[in-house]
Design a protein around this motif. Sequence first.
Motif, PDB file in Angstrom:
ATOM      1  N   GLU A  13       0.837  -1.205   0.000  1.00  0.00           N
ATOM      2  CA  GLU A  13       0.000   0.000   0.000  1.00  0.00           C
ATOM      3  C   GLU A  13       0.870   1.252   0.000  1.00  0.00           C
ATOM      4  OE1 GLU A  13      -3.054   2.078   3.036  1.00  0.00           O
ATOM      5  OE2 GLU A  13      -3.541   0.003   2.522  1.00  0.00           O
ATOM      6  N   SER A  14       1.950   1.243   0.766  1.00  0.00           N
ATOM      7  CA  SER A  14       2.851   2.398   0.808  1.00  0.00           C
ATOM      8  C   SER A  14       3.492   2.647  -0.549  1.00  0.00           C
ATOM      9  CB  SER A  14       3.935   2.195   1.864  1.00  0.00           C
ATOM     10  OG  SER A  14       3.379   2.217   3.148  1.00  0.00           O
ATOM     11  N   GLU A  15       3.917   1.585  -1.221  1.00  0.00           N
ATOM     12  CA  GLU A  15       4.525   1.729  -2.547  1.00  0.00           C
ATOM     13  C   GLU A  15       3.528   2.330  -3.534  1.00  0.00           C
ATOM     14  OE1 GLU A  15       6.569  -1.793  -4.063  1.00  0.00           O
ATOM     15  OE2 GLU A  15       6.871  -2.430  -1.992  1.00  0.00           O
ATOM     16  N   ILE A  16       2.314   1.825  -3.504  1.00  0.00           N
ATOM     17  CA  ILE A  16       1.292   2.318  -4.428  1.00  0.00           C
ATOM     18  C   ILE A  16       0.895   3.748  -4.076  1.00  0.00           C
ATOM     19  CG2 ILE A  16      -1.125   1.986  -5.133  1.00  0.00           C
ATOM     20  CD1 ILE A  16      -0.488  -1.041  -5.209  1.00  0.00           C
ATOM     21  N   LEU A  17       0.818   4.060  -2.798  1.00  0.00           N
ATOM     22  CA  LEU A  17       0.498   5.422  -2.378  1.00  0.00           C
ATOM     23  C   LEU A  17       1.570   6.399  -2.874  1.00  0.00           C
ATOM     24  CD1 LEU A  17      -1.359   7.359  -0.873  1.00  0.00           C
ATOM     25  CD2 LEU A  17      -0.107   6.803   1.220  1.00  0.00           C
ATOM     26  N   ARG A  18       2.845   6.006  -2.796  1.00  0.00           N
ATOM     27  CA  ARG A  18       3.924   6.868  -3.296  1.00  0.00           C
ATOM     28  C   ARG A  18       3.739   7.163  -4.787  1.00  0.00           C
ATOM     29  NH1 ARG A  18       7.166   4.385   0.535  1.00  0.00           N
ATOM     30  NH2 ARG A  18       7.698   2.600  -0.750  1.00  0.00           N
ATOM     31  N   VAL A  19       3.347   6.153  -5.552  1.00  0.00           N
ATOM     32  CA  VAL A  19       3.119   6.339  -6.989  1.00  0.00           C
ATOM     33  C   VAL A  19       1.967   7.319  -7.210  1.00  0.00           C
ATOM     34  CG1 VAL A  19       2.323   5.190  -9.097  1.00  0.00           C
ATOM     35  CG2 VAL A  19       4.090   4.120  -7.684  1.00  0.00           C
ATOM     36  N   LEU A  20       0.874   7.152  -6.468  1.00  0.00           N
ATOM     37  CA  LEU A  20      -0.277   8.048  -6.633  1.00  0.00           C
ATOM     38  C   LEU A  20       0.070   9.482  -6.256  1.00  0.00           C
ATOM     39  CD1 LEU A  20      -3.211   5.862  -5.219  1.00  0.00           C
ATOM     40  CD2 LEU A  20      -2.675   6.328  -7.632  1.00  0.00           C
ATOM     41  N   VAL A  21       0.796   9.654  -5.152  1.00  0.00           N
ATOM     42  CA  VAL A  21       1.151  11.003  -4.695  1.00  0.00           C
ATOM     43  C   VAL A  21       2.068  11.690  -5.706  1.00  0.00           C
ATOM     44  CG1 VAL A  21       2.442  12.258  -2.906  1.00  0.00           C
ATOM     45  CG2 VAL A  21       0.764  10.529  -2.243  1.00  0.00           C
ATOM     46  N   ALA A  22       2.972  10.936  -6.323  1.00  0.00           N
ATOM     47  CA  ALA A  22       3.915  11.520  -7.285  1.00  0.00           C
ATOM     48  C   ALA A  22       3.266  11.876  -8.618  1.00  0.00           C
ATOM     49  CB  ALA A  22       5.072  10.547  -7.520  1.00  0.00           C
ATOM     50  N   ALA A  23       2.114  11.301  -8.906  1.00  0.00           N
ATOM     51  CA  ALA A  23       1.446  11.538 -10.193  1.00  0.00           C
ATOM     52  C   ALA A  23       0.755  12.898 -10.203  1.00  0.00           C
ATOM     53  CB  ALA A  23       0.424  10.436 -10.458  1.00  0.00           C
ATOM     54  N   SER A  24       0.666  13.474 -11.393  1.00  0.00           N
ATOM     55  CA  SER A  24       0.000  14.783 -11.529  1.00  0.00           C
ATOM     56  C   SER A  24      -1.475  14.643 -11.877  1.00  0.00           C
ATOM     57  CB  SER A  24       0.717  15.603 -12.603  1.00  0.00           C
ATOM     58  OG  SER A  24       0.676  14.913 -13.837  1.00  0.00           O
ATOM     59  N   GLU A  25      -1.927  13.396 -12.024  1.00  0.00           N
ATOM     60  CA  GLU A  25      -3.328  13.147 -12.368  1.00  0.00           C
ATOM     61  C   GLU A  25      -3.725  11.776 -11.842  1.00  0.00           C
ATOM     62  OE1 GLU A  25      -3.238  13.322 -16.606  1.00  0.00           O
ATOM     63  OE2 GLU A  25      -2.390  11.335 -16.803  1.00  0.00           O
ATOM     64  N   PRO A  26      -5.025  11.500 -11.751  1.00  0.00           N
ATOM     65  CA  PRO A  26      -5.461  10.164 -11.331  1.00  0.00           C
ATOM     66  C   PRO A  26      -4.940   9.092 -12.298  1.00  0.00           C
ATOM     67  CG  PRO A  26      -7.280  11.710 -11.188  1.00  0.00           C
ATOM     68  CD  PRO A  26      -6.161  12.413 -11.906  1.00  0.00           C
ATOM     69  N   LEU A  27      -4.579   7.935 -11.746  1.00  0.00           N
ATOM     70  CA  LEU A  27      -3.979   6.861 -12.538  1.00  0.00           C
ATOM     71  C   LEU A  27      -4.868   5.630 -12.604  1.00  0.00           C
ATOM     72  CD1 LEU A  27      -0.366   6.944 -11.023  1.00  0.00           C
ATOM     73  CD2 LEU A  27      -1.155   8.041 -13.132  1.00  0.00           C
ATOM     74  N   THR A  28      -4.773   4.921 -13.713  1.00  0.00           N
ATOM     75  CA  THR A  28      -5.431   3.620 -13.824  1.00  0.00           C
ATOM     76  C   THR A  28      -4.554   2.595 -13.107  1.00  0.00           C
ATOM     77  OG1 THR A  28      -4.271   2.976 -15.850  1.00  0.00           O
ATOM     78  CG2 THR A  28      -6.348   4.210 -16.116  1.00  0.00           C
ATOM     79  N   PRO A  29      -5.106   1.436 -12.764  1.00  0.00           N
ATOM     80  CA  PRO A  29      -4.268   0.392 -12.175  1.00  0.00           C
ATOM     81  C   PRO A  29      -3.072   0.039 -13.066  1.00  0.00           C
ATOM     82  CG  PRO A  29      -6.565  -0.138 -11.847  1.00  0.00           C
ATOM     83  CD  PRO A  29      -6.525   1.063 -12.763  1.00  0.00           C
ATOM     84  N   ARG A  30      -3.272   0.022 -14.383  1.00  0.00           N
ATOM     85  CA  ARG A  30      -2.165  -0.286 -15.306  1.00  0.00           C
ATOM     86  C   ARG A  30      -1.084   0.785 -15.211  1.00  0.00           C
ATOM     87  NH1 ARG A  30      -1.638  -4.881 -16.911  1.00  0.00           N
ATOM     88  NH2 ARG A  30      -3.662  -5.050 -17.875  1.00  0.00           N
ATOM     89  N   ASP A  31      -1.478   2.071 -15.108  1.00  0.00           N
ATOM     90  CA  ASP A  31      -0.508   3.161 -14.938  1.00  0.00           C
ATOM     91  C   ASP A  31       0.307   2.950 -13.667  1.00  0.00           C
ATOM     92  OD1 ASP A  31      -1.546   4.506 -17.202  1.00  0.00           O
ATOM     93  OD2 ASP A  31      -2.901   5.726 -15.967  1.00  0.00           O
ATOM     94  N   VAL A  32      -0.387   2.609 -12.590  1.00  0.00           N
ATOM     95  CA  VAL A  32       0.292   2.371 -11.309  1.00  0.00           C
ATOM     96  C   VAL A  32       1.267   1.206 -11.460  1.00  0.00           C
ATOM     97  CG1 VAL A  32      -0.029   1.654  -8.903  1.00  0.00           C
ATOM     98  CG2 VAL A  32      -1.599   3.321  -9.926  1.00  0.00           C
ATOM     99  N   GLN A  33       0.803   0.120 -12.046  1.00  0.00           N
ATOM    100  CA  GLN A  33       1.631  -1.075 -12.214  1.00  0.00           C
ATOM    101  C   GLN A  33       2.930  -0.728 -12.959  1.00  0.00           C
ATOM    102  OE1 GLN A  33       0.159  -4.009 -14.968  1.00  0.00           O
ATOM    103  NE2 GLN A  33       1.068  -5.702 -13.811  1.00  0.00           N
ATOM    104  N   LYS A  34       2.836   0.070 -14.008  1.00  0.00           N
ATOM    105  CA  LYS A  34       4.011   0.434 -14.812  1.00  0.00           C
ATOM    106  C   LYS A  34       5.004   1.301 -14.033  1.00  0.00           C
ATOM    107  CE  LYS A  34       1.582   0.337 -19.228  1.00  0.00           C
ATOM    108  NZ  LYS A  34       1.001   1.163 -20.302  1.00  0.00           N
ATOM    109  N   ARG A  35       4.516   2.067 -13.056  1.00  0.00           N
ATOM    110  CA  ARG A  35       5.377   3.008 -12.336  1.00  0.00           C
ATOM    111  C   ARG A  35       5.990   2.418 -11.059  1.00  0.00           C
ATOM    112  NH1 ARG A  35       2.461   8.872 -13.095  1.00  0.00           N
ATOM    113  NH2 ARG A  35       1.864   8.535 -15.265  1.00  0.00           N
TER     114      ARG A  35
END
Length: 122
Positions: A13-35
């Motif tokens: 959850e922490s890893e995924i939260l870091r990805v979401l916080v760093a993004a400039s827009e809402p992400l799809t699960p596939r976007d998160v997976q790639k990052r």
Amino acid sequence: MPPDARRPAGALESEILRVLVAASEPLTPRDVQKRLAAPLSYSTVVTILTRMHEKGRAARYREGRSFRYAPLTDEASVAAERMSAALGAGTDRATVLRRFVAGLAPGDEELLRRLLEPGGDQ
């Protein structure tokens, strides 16, 4: 990570939260997976994002047949929630706090003292 090694509780959850916080827009699960730094299956990413949404840690927006996710919190807030839960689970709060402070890294005890002073969080 070796196949038999387990991540600490909340690490995904922490890893995924870091990805979401760093993004400039809402992400799809596939976007998160790639990052993500370490590979995770798509279904695992979806499961973690769904749980984060249910816990109020991520907003979910429908886009066609899929969803996009955005953070509603940050890592520091999640860590503070976990610390409060751990403190609340103990029957002797003074002992739990004493042992917590005794285990702090050098300099953290002084930082904690400054934060506890009136106006220390400014």
